[in-house]
Design an enzyme around this catalytic site. Structure first.
Site, PDB file in Angstrom:
ATOM      1  N   LYS A   1       0.827  -1.210   0.000  1.00 16.10           N
ATOM      2  CA  LYS A   1       0.000   0.000   0.000  1.00 16.10           C
ATOM      3  C   LYS A   1       0.861   1.259   0.000  1.00 16.10           C
ATOM      4  CE  LYS A   1      -2.337   3.337   2.481  1.00 16.10           C
ATOM      5  NZ  LYS A   1      -1.846   4.324   3.470  1.00 16.10           N
TER       6      LYS A   1
ATOM      7  N   ASP B   1      -6.379   1.345   0.910  1.00 17.91           N
ATOM      8  CA  ASP B   1      -6.412   1.695   2.329  1.00 17.91           C
ATOM      9  C   ASP B   1      -7.819   1.398   2.862  1.00 17.91           C
ATOM     10  OD1 ASP B   1      -7.947   3.658   1.173  1.00 17.91           O
ATOM     11  OD2 ASP B   1      -7.117   5.265   2.386  1.00 17.91           O
TER      12      ASP B   1
END
Length: 304
Positions: A234, A253
Site C-alpha cells: 500500500k 487503504d
C-alpha cells in the site's frame, strides 16, 4: 523575489488548488494560516500554500521556496525561482484532466466524487520526502501525518530565508540517517522511527533509491519500493502514484476497502496483489489512480 500568475483557462481541464493539496495525497505543503488539514473536505479556497522543493531533474536545478494561492481564474505565486515549471510539475498542471477522467468508467459513485471535488489533480511530490511521509502514514489521521512531516522539517531540515520569513526544507536522507531512533520518536513517529531512519540510511548510502522504480513495469516498480523498511504494497502504491507518475497505481487503504465492500465486492480477491489488479481494472486501468484518489477524498469526507 519572483512573482507571477498562471491563468487557469490555459489548462486542459479544471483545477482546484485547495482540493489538490489538502486531499490526503501530500503532506509536504503548509497553509500560511495554519489551517492545513483542519477540515475533512475543502474546495475552492484562496489560502496561501507554501513548500520548499529540492532540485528536480529536468525541471529546476535549485532548491526553491514556493508560495501559491488560487484567486478566481488564476494561480498567483511567489518564489526565489521562476515557479511555473515547478508548479506545473508538482501539481500536474500538464494533465488533461477532462480526458483523464473521461477515460475512467462511467460509474455513479465516480461521477459523484468527480462532481464533489471538481478540479482536484494528483501531485508529483519529491520522491524521498513522499516515501518518508507514507512510511509515517500507517494507522494515522492525515493531520497527524502532516504534523510529523512538519516536525521533521523544522527539527532536521535546512532553514531557508525568503522574503523575510524562515522556511524549512524536508531533511535530506543524510540528515535523517544521522538521527537516532530516540530522536525520531520524540517527534511522535513512534514505531515508525526505526523504519524512517533505516530507509534514510539506505538512500544516503546508495543502497536503494525510490527513483529506482522509474522505467520499470508497474508490478516490478511496486516490488522495488518494498525493499525499504516499513514499506508494504500500500505504501509503495502511494509513492508510485503521488510521486513517480504511475497513474495506474491504486493504494488500497481503509476507504478503498470500504468502497470495494460496498460497491465492488467482486473485486475482493483476498490478497492485496489480486484485489489490486481487480480494482485497477474496474477503475479504468491506466488512470485508475486518479479515480482512486477522488474516491478516497469523497468517502473520507463523508460523501456516502
Amino acid at each position: 523575489m519572483e512573482t507571477g500568475a498562471i491563468q487557469l483557462r490555459d489548462l486542459a481541464g479544471p483545477f482546484d488548488l485547495q482540493a489538490t493539496v489538502e486531499s490526503g495525497q501530500s503532506y509536504l505543503w503548509n497553509r500560511a494560516d495554519g489551517g492545513m488539514y483542519d477540515a475533512l473536505s475543502v474546495h475552492g479556497g484562496d489560502c496561501w500554500y507554501e513548500t520548499v522543493v529540492p532540485p528536480v531533474d529536468g525541471v529546476s536545478d535549485r532548491r526553491a521556496v514556493l508560495r501559491v494561492r488560487q484567486v478566481e481564474d488564476r494561480l498567483e505565486w511567489e518564489s526565489n525561482v521562476d515557479a511555473v515549471p515547478l508548479l506545473t510539475h508538482l501539481l500536474r498542471l500538464d494533465d488533461d484532466l477532462d480526458a483523464v477522467l473521461d477515460a475512467t468508467p462511467d460509474l455513479p459513485l465516480l461521477s459523484r466524487a468527480y462532481d464533489a471535488h471538481e478540479g482536484m489533480r494528483l501531485v508529483r511530490d519529491p520522491p524521498f520526502a513522499c516515501l518518508v511521509s507514507f512510511i509515517c502514514s500507517a494507522q494515522m489521521r492525515v493531520s497527524r501525518i502532516h504534523g510529523m512531516q512538519v516536525a521533521l522539517a523544522r527539527s532536521y531540515g535546512d532553514a531557508v530565508e525568503f522574503d523575510g520569513e524562515t522556511y524549512h526544507a524536508f531533511p535530506t536522507p543524510e540528515r535523517l540517517a544521522a538521527r537516532t531512533e530516540a530522536e525520531l520518536r520524540e517527534l511522535s513517529l513512534g514505531y515508525r522511527a526505526p523504519y524512517v531512519r533505516r530507509t534514510a540510511e539506505m538512500v544516503a548510502d546508495g543502497e536503494a533509491s525510490p527513483e529506482d522504480a522509474l522505467g520499470s513495469p508497474y508490478p516490478e516498480a511496486r516490488e522495488s519500493l518494498t525493499r525499504f523498511v516499513g514499506v508494504g504494497d500500500k505504501v509503495a502504491d502511494c509513492v508510485l502514484l503521488f510521486s513517480l507518475g504511475f497513474l495506474e497505481a491504486v493504494p488500497i487503504d481503509t476507504w478503498i476497502r470500504t468502497a470495494i465492500a460496498d460497491h465492488f465486492p467482486d473485486c475482493d480477491r483476498g490478497s492485496y496483489a489480486d484485489t489490486s489488479r481487480a480494482i485497477r481494472e474496474r477503475l479504468g486501468s491506466d488512470y485508475a489512480g486518479y479515480a482512486q484518489t477522488y474516491l478516497f477524498y469523497y468517502l473520507r469526507a463523508g460523501g456516502e
